[in-house]
Design a protein around this motif. Sequence first.
Motif, PDB file in Angstrom:
ATOM      1  N   ASN A 130      54.510  12.376  29.406  1.00 38.58           N
ATOM      2  CA  ASN A 130      54.718  13.598  28.631  1.00 38.58           C
ATOM      3  C   ASN A 130      55.184  14.769  29.488  1.00 38.58           C
ATOM      4  OD1 ASN A 130      52.355  14.014  29.972  1.00 38.58           O
ATOM      5  ND2 ASN A 130      51.154  14.537  28.184  1.00 38.58           N
ATOM      6  N   ASN A 131      55.959  14.463  30.522  1.00 41.84           N
ATOM      7  CA  ASN A 131      56.546  15.521  31.343  1.00 41.84           C
ATOM      8  C   ASN A 131      58.059  15.515  31.178  1.00 41.84           C
ATOM      9  OD1 ASN A 131      54.069  16.370  32.497  1.00 41.84           O
ATOM     10  ND2 ASN A 131      54.144  14.631  33.890  1.00 41.84           N
ATOM     11  N   PHE A 132      58.658  16.697  31.287  1.00 47.63           N
ATOM     12  CA  PHE A 132      60.099  16.843  31.165  1.00 47.63           C
ATOM     13  C   PHE A 132      60.636  17.379  32.486  1.00 47.63           C
ATOM     14  CE2 PHE A 132      63.982  19.151  29.816  1.00 47.63           C
ATOM     15  CZ  PHE A 132      64.657  18.092  29.222  1.00 47.63           C
ATOM     16  N   TYR A 133      61.614  16.671  33.039  1.00 47.12           N
ATOM     17  CA  TYR A 133      62.181  17.011  34.335  1.00 47.12           C
ATOM     18  C   TYR A 133      63.679  17.263  34.209  1.00 47.12           C
ATOM     19  CZ  TYR A 133      57.931  14.703  36.016  1.00 47.12           C
ATOM     20  OH  TYR A 133      56.623  14.340  36.232  1.00 47.12           O
ATOM     21  N   LEU A 134      64.174  18.219  34.976  1.00 46.02           N
ATOM     22  CA  LEU A 134      65.608  18.386  35.139  1.00 46.02           C
ATOM     23  C   LEU A 134      66.007  17.607  36.390  1.00 46.02           C
ATOM     24  CD1 LEU A 134      66.299  22.138  34.326  1.00 46.02           C
ATOM     25  CD2 LEU A 134      66.581  20.131  32.863  1.00 46.02           C
ATOM     26  N   ILE A 135      67.208  17.030  36.348  1.00 39.50           N
ATOM     27  CA  ILE A 135      67.703  16.233  37.466  1.00 39.50           C
ATOM     28  C   ILE A 135      69.043  16.804  37.899  1.00 39.50           C
ATOM     29  CG2 ILE A 135      68.398  13.930  38.209  1.00 39.50           C
ATOM     30  CD1 ILE A 135      66.645  12.838  35.915  1.00 39.50           C
ATOM     31  N   ASP A 136      69.176  17.073  39.202  1.00 36.05           N
ATOM     32  CA  ASP A 136      70.460  17.575  39.688  1.00 36.05           C
ATOM     33  C   ASP A 136      71.308  16.407  40.200  1.00 36.05           C
ATOM     34  OD1 ASP A 136      69.637  16.964  42.304  1.00 36.05           O
ATOM     35  OD2 ASP A 136      69.103  19.044  42.755  1.00 36.05           O
ATOM     36  N   GLN A 137      72.503  16.693  40.660  1.00 35.72           N
ATOM     37  CA  GLN A 137      73.425  15.633  41.086  1.00 35.72           C
ATOM     38  C   GLN A 137      72.950  14.906  42.335  1.00 35.72           C
ATOM     39  OE1 GLN A 137      77.392  17.170  41.193  1.00 35.72           O
ATOM     40  NE2 GLN A 137      77.443  17.500  38.989  1.00 35.72           N
ATOM     41  N   SER A 138      72.030  15.494  43.071  1.00 32.51           N
ATOM     42  CA  SER A 138      71.448  14.822  44.247  1.00 32.51           C
ATOM     43  C   SER A 138      70.227  14.001  43.862  1.00 32.51           C
ATOM     44  CB  SER A 138      71.038  15.864  45.293  1.00 32.51           C
ATOM     45  OG  SER A 138      72.144  16.611  45.697  1.00 32.51           O
ATOM     46  N   VAL A 139      69.965  13.879  42.587  1.00 34.47           N
ATOM     47  CA  VAL A 139      68.854  13.146  41.995  1.00 34.47           C
ATOM     48  C   VAL A 139      67.505  13.768  42.365  1.00 34.47           C
ATOM     49  CG1 VAL A 139      67.932  10.845  41.475  1.00 34.47           C
ATOM     50  CG2 VAL A 139      70.288  11.075  42.175  1.00 34.47           C
ATOM     51  N   ASN A 140      67.497  15.062  42.610  1.00 32.43           N
ATOM     52  CA  ASN A 140      66.252  15.795  42.788  1.00 32.43           C
ATOM     53  C   ASN A 140      65.709  16.157  41.420  1.00 32.43           C
ATOM     54  OD1 ASN A 140      66.350  15.870  45.656  1.00 32.43           O
ATOM     55  ND2 ASN A 140      67.876  17.503  45.521  1.00 32.43           N
TER      56      ASN A 140
END
Length: 182
Positions: A130-140
């Motif tokens: 139940n967590n929401f994450y943003l992912i950048d192009q470096s997969v962070n």
Amino acid sequence: MKLAKNLGVATIAVAISFTAVGAKSAQAALVNYGFTVNTTSGDNFSQYFGSFQYDDSTLTNTGLETLGVENGLAVAFNYLGTNYTEGDDTDFNSFPIASFNNGEVLGLSYFVADQFAIASDPNTPNVGGNNFYLIDQSVNTTQVGTVSYAKVPEPLAVGGTAIASVMGLWMQRKKRATKVVG
């Protein structure tokens, strides 16, 4: 005599309602859940909505279990005006998955490259959460919100409740009309 007739109608209405609400199908069923993503940090504070559906025929309701696209898992999610489905998960053949513990939904594991992830922890993708994450192009990944899930009621249960309510209102109206005449 009228009291017995009204009591009989009321009993039937209540029985239909309880049967519709409490019935658990002996056959497999498609189960629907809605989910809400509440972002609490990052650039896009808001709520975003989605849903998922699965075939529950292989669930045993014992221990930790997962269902995937092979079990009919379908996901629909609107994030920042773009509609995403299970096909947008980069590991589509294996993911997304829905996780359960003793039959209770733990959540989704759903990853859309360079966009977002819904999971318990991005490092343990085999367990939904139940967590929401943003992912950048470096997969962070950066956790920016939480996800809540709610089962969507089956139409039969809603229909049974509606029938019982209408029958109750009809009986109440008829009772009032009898008092006015008598």
